[in-house]
Each structure stands twice: as C-alpha cells, then as structure tokens.
Motif scaffolding. Structure first.
Motif, PDB file in Angstrom:
ATOM      1  N   THR A   1       0.852  -1.179   0.000  1.00 45.60           N
ATOM      2  CA  THR A   1       0.000   0.000   0.000  1.00 45.60           C
ATOM      3  C   THR A   1       0.892   1.234   0.000  1.00 45.60           C
ATOM      4  O   THR A   1       1.755   1.377   0.862  1.00 45.60           O
ATOM      5  CB  THR A   1      -0.919   0.025   1.234  1.00 45.60           C
ATOM      6  N   LEU A   2       0.683   2.127  -0.968  1.00 45.24           N
ATOM      7  CA  LEU A   2       1.497   3.326  -1.075  1.00 45.24           C
ATOM      8  C   LEU A   2       0.998   4.401  -0.123  1.00 45.24           C
ATOM      9  O   LEU A   2      -0.193   4.701  -0.063  1.00 45.24           O
ATOM     10  CB  LEU A   2       1.465   3.858  -2.508  1.00 45.24           C
ATOM     11  N   LEU A   3       1.923   4.983   0.655  1.00 45.40           N
ATOM     12  CA  LEU A   3       1.624   6.083   1.565  1.00 45.40           C
ATOM     13  C   LEU A   3       2.459   7.284   1.137  1.00 45.40           C
ATOM     14  O   LEU A   3       3.685   7.265   1.262  1.00 45.40           O
ATOM     15  CB  LEU A   3       1.963   5.722   3.016  1.00 45.40           C
ATOM     16  N   SER A   4       1.819   8.306   0.601  1.00 49.47           N
ATOM     17  CA  SER A   4       2.518   9.528   0.236  1.00 49.47           C
ATOM     18  C   SER A   4       2.433  10.515   1.393  1.00 49.47           C
ATOM     19  O   SER A   4       1.361  10.688   1.992  1.00 49.47           O
ATOM     20  CB  SER A   4       1.904  10.145  -1.026  1.00 49.47           C
ATOM     21  N   THR A   5       3.549  11.168   1.703  1.00 54.93           N
ATOM     22  CA  THR A   5       3.601  12.018   2.887  1.00 54.93           C
ATOM     23  C   THR A   5       2.738  13.271   2.781  1.00 54.93           C
ATOM     24  O   THR A   5       2.569  13.978   3.772  1.00 54.93           O
ATOM     25  CB  THR A   5       5.049  12.445   3.196  1.00 54.93           C
ATOM     26  N   ASN A   6       2.187  13.556   1.604  1.00 58.24           N
ATOM     27  CA  ASN A   6       1.300  14.715   1.476  1.00 58.24           C
ATOM     28  C   ASN A   6      -0.171  14.313   1.411  1.00 58.24           C
ATOM     29  O   ASN A   6      -1.033  15.134   1.120  1.00 58.24           O
ATOM     30  CB  ASN A   6       1.660  15.550   0.247  1.00 58.24           C
ATOM     31  N   ALA A   7      -0.454  13.023   1.692  1.00 63.65           N
ATOM     32  CA  ALA A   7      -1.829  12.523   1.696  1.00 63.65           C
ATOM     33  C   ALA A   7      -2.261  12.220   3.128  1.00 63.65           C
ATOM     34  O   ALA A   7      -1.415  11.951   3.994  1.00 63.65           O
ATOM     35  CB  ALA A   7      -1.947  11.274   0.830  1.00 63.65           C
ATOM     36  N   PRO A   8      -3.564  12.240   3.423  1.00 65.28           N
ATOM     37  CA  PRO A   8      -4.042  11.970   4.792  1.00 65.28           C
ATOM     38  C   PRO A   8      -3.654  10.559   5.240  1.00 65.28           C
ATOM     39  O   PRO A   8      -4.043   9.573   4.613  1.00 65.28           O
ATOM     40  CB  PRO A   8      -5.566  12.127   4.674  1.00 65.28           C
ATOM     41  N   LEU A   9      -2.907  10.466   6.333  1.00 62.99           N
ATOM     42  CA  LEU A   9      -2.434   9.170   6.808  1.00 62.99           C
ATOM     43  C   LEU A   9      -3.583   8.308   7.315  1.00 62.99           C
ATOM     44  O   LEU A   9      -3.582   7.081   7.118  1.00 62.99           O
ATOM     45  CB  LEU A   9      -1.388   9.357   7.905  1.00 62.99           C
ATOM     46  N   GLY A  10      -4.562   8.919   7.953  1.00 63.97           N
ATOM     47  CA  GLY A  10      -5.694   8.143   8.452  1.00 63.97           C
ATOM     48  C   GLY A  10      -6.419   7.413   7.341  1.00 63.97           C
ATOM     49  O   GLY A  10      -6.783   6.236   7.482  1.00 63.97           O
ATOM     50  N   ASP A  11      -6.628   8.101   6.213  1.00 66.92           N
ATOM     51  CA  ASP A  11      -7.281   7.465   5.066  1.00 66.92           C
ATOM     52  C   ASP A  11      -6.429   6.320   4.527  1.00 66.92           C
ATOM     53  O   ASP A  11      -6.951   5.261   4.152  1.00 66.92           O
ATOM     54  CB  ASP A  11      -7.522   8.487   3.957  1.00 66.92           C
ATOM     55  N   ALA A  12      -5.113   6.530   4.465  1.00 63.96           N
ATOM     56  CA  ALA A  12      -4.214   5.505   3.933  1.00 63.96           C
ATOM     57  C   ALA A  12      -4.220   4.259   4.816  1.00 63.96           C
ATOM     58  O   ALA A  12      -4.258   3.129   4.315  1.00 63.96           O
ATOM     59  CB  ALA A  12      -2.800   6.057   3.814  1.00 63.96           C
ATOM     60  N   LEU A  13      -4.171   4.430   6.131  1.00 64.31           N
ATOM     61  CA  LEU A  13      -4.181   3.282   7.033  1.00 64.31           C
ATOM     62  C   LEU A  13      -5.518   2.557   6.985  1.00 64.31           C
ATOM     63  O   LEU A  13      -5.572   1.320   6.997  1.00 64.31           O
ATOM     64  CB  LEU A  13      -3.866   3.730   8.463  1.00 64.31           C
ATOM     65  N   ALA A  14      -6.614   3.314   6.942  1.00 61.70           N
ATOM     66  CA  ALA A  14      -7.937   2.688   6.836  1.00 61.70           C
ATOM     67  C   ALA A  14      -8.045   1.886   5.546  1.00 61.70           C
ATOM     68  O   ALA A  14      -8.611   0.782   5.521  1.00 61.70           O
ATOM     69  CB  ALA A  14      -9.032   3.763   6.902  1.00 61.70           C
ATOM     70  N   PHE A  15      -7.488   2.430   4.467  1.00 66.07           N
ATOM     71  CA  PHE A  15      -7.489   1.719   3.192  1.00 66.07           C
ATOM     72  C   PHE A  15      -6.666   0.440   3.292  1.00 66.07           C
ATOM     73  O   PHE A  15      -7.068  -0.619   2.787  1.00 66.07           O
ATOM     74  CB  PHE A  15      -6.937   2.629   2.101  1.00 66.07           C
ATOM     75  N   ALA A  16      -5.476   0.510   3.914  1.00 63.57           N
ATOM     76  CA  ALA A  16      -4.623  -0.673   4.045  1.00 63.57           C
ATOM     77  C   ALA A  16      -5.316  -1.766   4.843  1.00 63.57           C
ATOM     78  O   ALA A  16      -5.226  -2.955   4.504  1.00 63.57           O
ATOM     79  CB  ALA A  16      -3.297  -0.287   4.715  1.00 63.57           C
ATOM     80  N   ILE A  17      -6.007  -1.388   5.906  1.00 68.65           N
ATOM     81  CA  ILE A  17      -6.726  -2.367   6.725  1.00 68.65           C
ATOM     82  C   ILE A  17      -7.844  -3.008   5.909  1.00 68.65           C
ATOM     83  O   ILE A  17      -8.011  -4.238   5.896  1.00 68.65           O
ATOM     84  CB  ILE A  17      -7.286  -1.704   7.990  1.00 68.65           C
ATOM     85  N   ARG A  18      -8.621  -2.176   5.206  1.00 69.26           N
ATOM     86  CA  ARG A  18      -9.728  -2.713   4.406  1.00 69.26           C
ATOM     87  C   ARG A  18      -9.195  -3.608   3.294  1.00 69.26           C
ATOM     88  O   ARG A  18      -9.761  -4.669   3.001  1.00 69.26           O
ATOM     89  CB  ARG A  18     -10.545  -1.566   3.813  1.00 69.26           C
ATOM     90  N   GLN A  19      -8.079  -3.198   2.673  1.00 71.43           N
ATOM     91  CA  GLN A  19      -7.484  -3.995   1.608  1.00 71.43           C
ATOM     92  C   GLN A  19      -7.059  -5.364   2.118  1.00 71.43           C
ATOM     93  O   GLN A  19      -7.290  -6.392   1.460  1.00 71.43           O
ATOM     94  CB  GLN A  19      -6.279  -3.242   1.038  1.00 71.43           C
ATOM     95  N   GLN A  20      -6.459  -5.397   3.309  1.00 73.17           N
ATOM     96  CA  GLN A  20      -6.020  -6.674   3.868  1.00 73.17           C
ATOM     97  C   GLN A  20      -7.203  -7.583   4.145  1.00 73.17           C
ATOM     98  O   GLN A  20      -7.175  -8.789   3.867  1.00 73.17           O
ATOM     99  CB  GLN A  20      -5.216  -6.431   5.150  1.00 73.17           C
ATOM    100  N   ARG A  21      -8.258  -7.038   4.676  1.00 72.62           N
ATOM    101  CA  ARG A  21      -9.435  -7.839   4.996  1.00 72.62           C
ATOM    102  C   ARG A  21     -10.079  -8.387   3.725  1.00 72.62           C
ATOM    103  O   ARG A  21     -10.441  -9.568   3.658  1.00 72.62           O
ATOM    104  CB  ARG A  21     -10.425  -6.992   5.788  1.00 72.62           C
ATOM    105  N   GLU A  22     -10.218  -7.545   2.714  1.00 75.15           N
ATOM    106  CA  GLU A  22     -10.851  -7.977   1.472  1.00 75.15           C
ATOM    107  C   GLU A  22     -10.020  -9.043   0.759  1.00 75.15           C
ATOM    108  O   GLU A  22     -10.561 -10.023   0.230  1.00 75.15           O
ATOM    109  CB  GLU A  22     -11.068  -6.777   0.551  1.00 75.15           C
ATOM    110  N   ARG A  23      -8.701  -8.859   0.745  1.00 76.26           N
ATOM    111  CA  ARG A  23      -7.820  -9.841   0.109  1.00 76.26           C
ATOM    112  C   ARG A  23      -7.971 -11.205   0.756  1.00 76.26           C
ATOM    113  O   ARG A  23      -8.032 -12.231   0.079  1.00 76.26           O
ATOM    114  CB  ARG A  23      -6.358  -9.387   0.207  1.00 76.26           C
ATOM    115  N   HIS A  24      -8.043 -11.233   2.064  1.00 80.76           N
ATOM    116  CA  HIS A  24      -8.091 -12.515   2.755  1.00 80.76           C
ATOM    117  C   HIS A  24      -9.470 -13.136   2.752  1.00 80.76           C
ATOM    118  O   HIS A  24      -9.602 -14.353   2.729  1.00 80.76           O
ATOM    119  CB  HIS A  24      -7.543 -12.357   4.176  1.00 80.76           C
TER     120      HIS A  24
END
Length: 322
Positions: free
Chosen positions: A275-298
């Motif tokens: 999951t790409l995290l750019s330092t100029n993007a909202p970190l909360g959104d990025a982490l929430a996306f990473a969590i959702r991505q992990q759940r959906e993949r599994h």
C-alpha cells in the motif's frame, strides 16, 4: 527526557474500530481477552521458534536442545494465537523531506506504526515494535497493555535514521517473528528488488501475513523537486550529483515505473500486500485503506479466516502511482 511520539487524534478516529484479520483462521481471543495470563510465560506452548541473541533464556526449551543440539524458545499462547509485528525502516534514506510533505518519510512512517500500535492496544491485541537499519536495531517484544503502548511510542519518538541495509537486517531478524502473525513494514522500498524479495520471502514464511506500507515523498514520485540545475546529495552515501531535473524527469519516471512493476511482481508472487503512503496525503485514510485492503484480500482468498473486529469503513484512498 526521552521524546515520545505524539499521535494524531484525526488519524486515530479514522482507524478506530477497524483491525487486521488474523492468518490461518486464528480464533478470536478478545472475549478472554487473550487467555494467556503471563506474557511469554504461558503454560500452553503452541509452537517453538529459534533462539536469537537478546531473547529471554528462561524460555529456552532444554528438552528440544537435548534432542536437536539447537536452542529454541517456547512461544507462549499469545504469540502463536495473535500478534502484530510493527517494523519501522530507520535507514538514512527515510530522513528525506521534500517541500510538499509536512513530515519526513521517517516521521510519517513512525506515526503510521505508532497509530497501529494504538489500534492494537485499543482492540486488546498484542504487538511488537522494531526500528531497524543496517547499523542499529531497537526492539520491544510482543506484549500488550498501556505500559507497552507508552514504551512503543517512546521508542518511536527517540529513533533516529542512520546507515543503510534495512532489508538485509530485516531478513536476519525474521526468525524472531511469530508464525501465523501479521507483519506491517513501513519503508520507502529504496533497494534492489532482489534484496527486497529475499527479505520478504523470509518474512512471509510460517503463515505470516505481510503488509508493506510503501512510504514516499511526492518529490520521489514525479521529480518535481528542482528547476534546471539541481544538486542531489545521497542520504546514505553522501554522493553528490548535479543534474537538470526537467531534462531527466521522463527517464526518471520510466525507471521508477519499472522499479514499482518489479516490486509489485515480487509482492504478488509472495502474497504480500503493498500500500502506497505519500507524505502529502491523509495518513488516516491511507491506514484505513490498508486495513480494508487486507481484509478484502483474505476474505476472497481464504474461507477459514475469522473477523477480529467490526467491518471497516469502505472509504477509498485517493488514486496513487502504482
């Protein structure tokens, strides 16, 4: 006084109530919560793992040593049932901070790791924290509770960037991590892909679920960092290069695109989530996306997994270079 990493309430609110799925159908211990009463000293031993320097010698299984002539530790029930290992790349390249990022890559990555430690504590889970580079390592073992969270934030706040060789160091450390665990690695992925692949292969053994938080400064994605004559100084080597940014920008993007393609191929082969995290993007959104991505993949690839937390928010992360 040791500096303590300061968490952001907006980020915590964004990820509150979410969580990763445990590999290999691990049952939910939260109703217990986590029945092992003494961390690492449980009477129920679900697995063994090799001894490494710094481990508690009281947990060495001497009967196994007598049979194999090798030192192994008894892993307590909480280690094999559910553990999240949070790993921060503290090599010198992580110091980079461009003009458009509010924080350096290392500060951004440390905040991501600290926020996930807070989430694990919030969900009564166990976690470890490691800060690694080629010349240093700072670790906290698998544990839980408020004091462990405070120790985690203190470690993350005090860690400085130095040296290189993060991926080689991580490969050597991989036998410390519990099997059937979730590994979250926050790094800029600046190394040869073959080196990264070897380390990820070691990390993914034993049924571990590896999540790669690929932290980038926006300058690194598009080279919009300078006009005409620009001097670049290597953060890990001190090498200096004078170049004209507009004239090499196209070639730079081609090289970066090829690097990311190779990286994605390696991750796909090893079933590692990137999951790409750019330092100029909202970190909360990025982490929430990473969590959702992990759940959906599994949930789409494994029918024996169980939920450990409520269904995560489905808000999507804004588009990024891939």
């Amino acid at each position: 006084m040791t500096p303590r990493l300061q968490l952001d309430s907006d980020i915590l609110n964004r990820i509150d109530g979410q969580g990763f799925l445990a590999p290999r159908g691990i049952y939910d211990l939260r109703s217990g919560p986590h029945s092992s009463a003494a961390l690492g000293m449980s009477r129920s031993f679900a697995e063994h793992r090799p001894y490494t320097a710094g481990d508690d010698v009281r947990r060495v299984d001497w009967k196994v040593y007598a049979r194999t002539d090798r030192l192994h530790l008894r892993a307590g029930e909480h280690e094999s049932a559910l553990a999240c290992h949070l790993i921060l790349d503290s090599s010198a390249s992580m110091r980079y901070q461009g003009r458009r990022g509010l924080q350096s890559k290392h500060q951004f990555a440390a905040l991501a790791i600290g926020s996930l430690a807070w989430l694990a504590h919030r969900l009564h889970d166990f976690w470890s924290v490691s800060s690694l580079s080629g010349i240093q390592s700072h670790r906290l073992p698998v544990a839980g509770g408020s004091s462990h969270l405070e120790a985690s934030l203190a470690l993350l706040g005090a860690t400085a960037c130095s040296g290189d060789g993060f991926w080689e160091h991580l490969q050597k450390e991989s036998n410390r991590f519990s099997t059937s665990a979730v590994l979250v690695i926050a790094t800029d992925c600046f190394d040869d892909v073959s080196v990264i692949r070897n380390s990820l292969t070691a990390c993914a053994t034993g049924g571990r679920n590896v999540i790669l938080l690929h932290v980038c400064d926006p300058d690194e994605l598009d080279l919009q960092t300078g006009h005409h004559a620009t001097r670049f100084t290597g953060l890990e080597t001190d090498q200096q290069i004078d170049t004209d940014c507009p004239s090499i920008r196209g070639a730079y993007r081609d090289v970066l695109r090829d690097h990311l393609k190779q990286l994605d191929t390696a991750c796909h082969t090893l079933r590692v989530q990137r999951t790409l995290l750019s330092t100029n993007a909202p970190l909360g959104d990025a982490l929430a996306f990473a969590i959702r991505q992990q759940r959906e993949r599994h949930l789409t690839s494994r029918s024996d997994l169980v939920f450990l937390t409520d269904t995560p928010d489905s808000q999507r992360l804004p588009g990024s270079l891939s």
